[in-house]
Design an enzyme around this catalytic site. Structure first.
Site, PDB file in Angstrom:
ATOM      1  CB  CYS A 381      -0.810  -0.105   1.175  1.00 35.09           C
ATOM      2  SG  CYS A 381      -1.973  -1.376   0.875  1.00 35.09           S
ATOM      3  CB  ALA A 382       3.816   2.400   0.251  1.00 35.61           C
TER       4      ALA A 382
END
Ligand SMILES: Cc1ncc(COP(=O)(O)O)c(C=O)c1O
Length: 454
Positions: A381-382
């Site tokens: 999620c980055a």
């Protein structure tokens, strides 16, 4: 029959750790530290959980607090019965515990949320319409995405801690007039590296900007002190703080939050309602519409109390395991570890790496099936940060993240290092195949169905 006895075939030889568990001293104990997991060769072993950065196991003391609260669990704020009064006191005491946990100023407020994502979206909802938001591309999506795109300045991932400070200063110098908010993580969820929060806050204050600290990864591992750091808000998640009961918090200044519409319309958020008029509450109640997650708040407060009490021991435990892990991985040919600021930067117990010739999915699947080790693979999620870190590794589109915590032992670290060495040298023992359920050994004999628990 317990889950453990379901998992452990009576006649198999268990892979017992050969190295004694690290003397835990005064480190809080976690639930499930004796969990046994099946291996693809038919044996079972104790689970080596290297996924604390995603969700940490529950503390035994948190479970005890929740069990102590349940017999008198009732509504909060609205009941006059004995149980309601007790539960209300626990809920408000939990708020006070969170306030103390982050060293909040007297007039800071604690709003219970679902998790960090919810806390940051709540703040985004309260940011004044003419505000400019400044955020690094290296943030977790929860801190990167909630802000209106047209009023957000996205900064490139900084190459050093000093560059992080100067690029915030440069952006603020050129930002439009009006309110400004700098949003920054305490520790990267990809590499564990610690951002220079106090320095960024000092620059922000010099330009009249406010700061929101995403403490999702920092708070479980290092102290967070709002007053010392001089930040305006802190967001955190219970499930990363060893309290997986669905609560998080946004702690900090009240003014922007009191000035905006309630996050959820409904009971609890109002002080008066007629057919023509609604008077919305101010303070935490304004944004805690509906019946709150009292058990989550109690669990989170219990975890904060335990972690505060054992801070030094926790940090010592994690620093020594992290050093062992990093030293071990650094000696394996073909393993590359990734860093935002450079290998010397201070960091919490997270390592991001790839293995030459093997996809991250295959490595993580083999670590699970052949060694009983749980890691994460992907982009965590980055996505912008992982793209930046892997820019010079065209072979890899994704990476592996090992994140340690209170449930980690020295034997787990040694098992992970030895397993990665074996995989880097000889590859997995089985053939693996991808399916809708993920990557698994072909003809995987493991029963991966969750046992029925209700
Ligand atoms: C740095 C950081 N911020 C925010 C989040 C979002 O946390 P949650 O999923 O608990 O909302 C995470 C989750 O991994 C994180 O690591």
């Amino acid at each position: 029959m317990s889950i453990l006895s379901i998992l452990e075939p009576a006649s198999t030889t268990t892979l017992r750790p050969t190295v004694a568990r690290l003397a835990t001293g005064s480190i809080p104990a976690t639930v499930g530290s004796d969990l046994l997991v099946p291996l693809a060769d038919g044996r079972v072993t104790d689970y080596a959980n290297f996924d604390h950065g995603a969700s940490a196991p529950c503390l035994e003391s948190v479970r005890a607090s929740v069990e102590a609260a349940l017999p008198s669990y009732a509504s909060v704020h609205r009941g006059n019965g004995y149980a309601s009064r007790i539960t209300t006191q626990w809920y408000e005491r939990a708020r006070a515990e969170l306030h103390a946990f982050v060293g909040a100023r007297a007039d800071d407020q604690v709003i219970f949320t679902r998790q960090t994502t919810d806390a940051l979206n709540l703040l985004a909802h309260a940011v004044p319409a003419d505000a400019t938001v400044i955020v690094f591309e290296s943030e977790h999506h929860a801190a990167l995405l909630p802000w209106p795109a047209e009023r957000t300045i996205r900064l490139a991932a900084p190459a050093s801690q000093s560059e992080a400070v100067t690029s915030v200063a440069d952006a603020l110098r050129e930002a439009p007039e009006g309110p400004r908010l700098v949003v920054v993580t305490g520790a990267s969820n990809v590499t564990g590296e610690i951002f220079p929060i106090a320095e960024i806050a000092a620059v922000a204050k010099a330009h009249g900007a406010r700061v929101c600290l995403d403490a999702a990864q920092l708070a479980p591992h290092r102290p967070v002190d709002i007053a010392t750091l001089d930040v305006d808000w802190v967001a955190l998640s219970g499930h990363k703080l060893y309290a997986p009961y669905g609560a998080g918090a946004l702690i900090g200044r009240a003014d922007w939050l009191d000035a905006t519409e309630p996050y959820l319309y409904g009971g609890g958020a109002t002080t008066a309602v007629t057919n023509d008029l609604v008077v919305w509450a101010t303070g935490p109640a304004r944004h805690e519409g509906g019946s709150p997650n009292v058990i989550g708040a109690i669990a989170l407060a219990s975890a904060c109390a335990a972690i505060s009490k054992h801070r030094d021991a926790i940090e010592q435990h994690e620093r020594s395991l992290l050093a062992r892990l990093r030293t071990g991985l650094a000696q394996i040919p073909g393993v590359t570890t990734y860093s935002i600021f450079g290998q010397e930067a201070d960091r919490v117990g997270t390592v991001c790496f790839t293995v030459a010739g093997l996809t991250s999915t295959l490595v993580s699947a083999a670590l699970s099936a052949e060694y009983g080790i749980g890691v994460r693979d992907g982009k965590f999620c980055a996505h912008p940060l992982v793209g930046h870190l892997l820019a010079d590794s065209p072979e890899h589109g994704t990476a592996i993240r090992a994140s340690l915590g209170l449930g980690t032992t020295r034997e787990h670290v040694d098992r992970l290092v030895n397993a990665v060495r074996a995989l880097a040298t000889s590859g997995p023992r089985s053939e693996y195949e991808e399916s809708a359920h993920g990557c698994q050994p072909a003809n995987d004999p493991r029963d991966l169905q969750a046992p029925r628990i209700w």
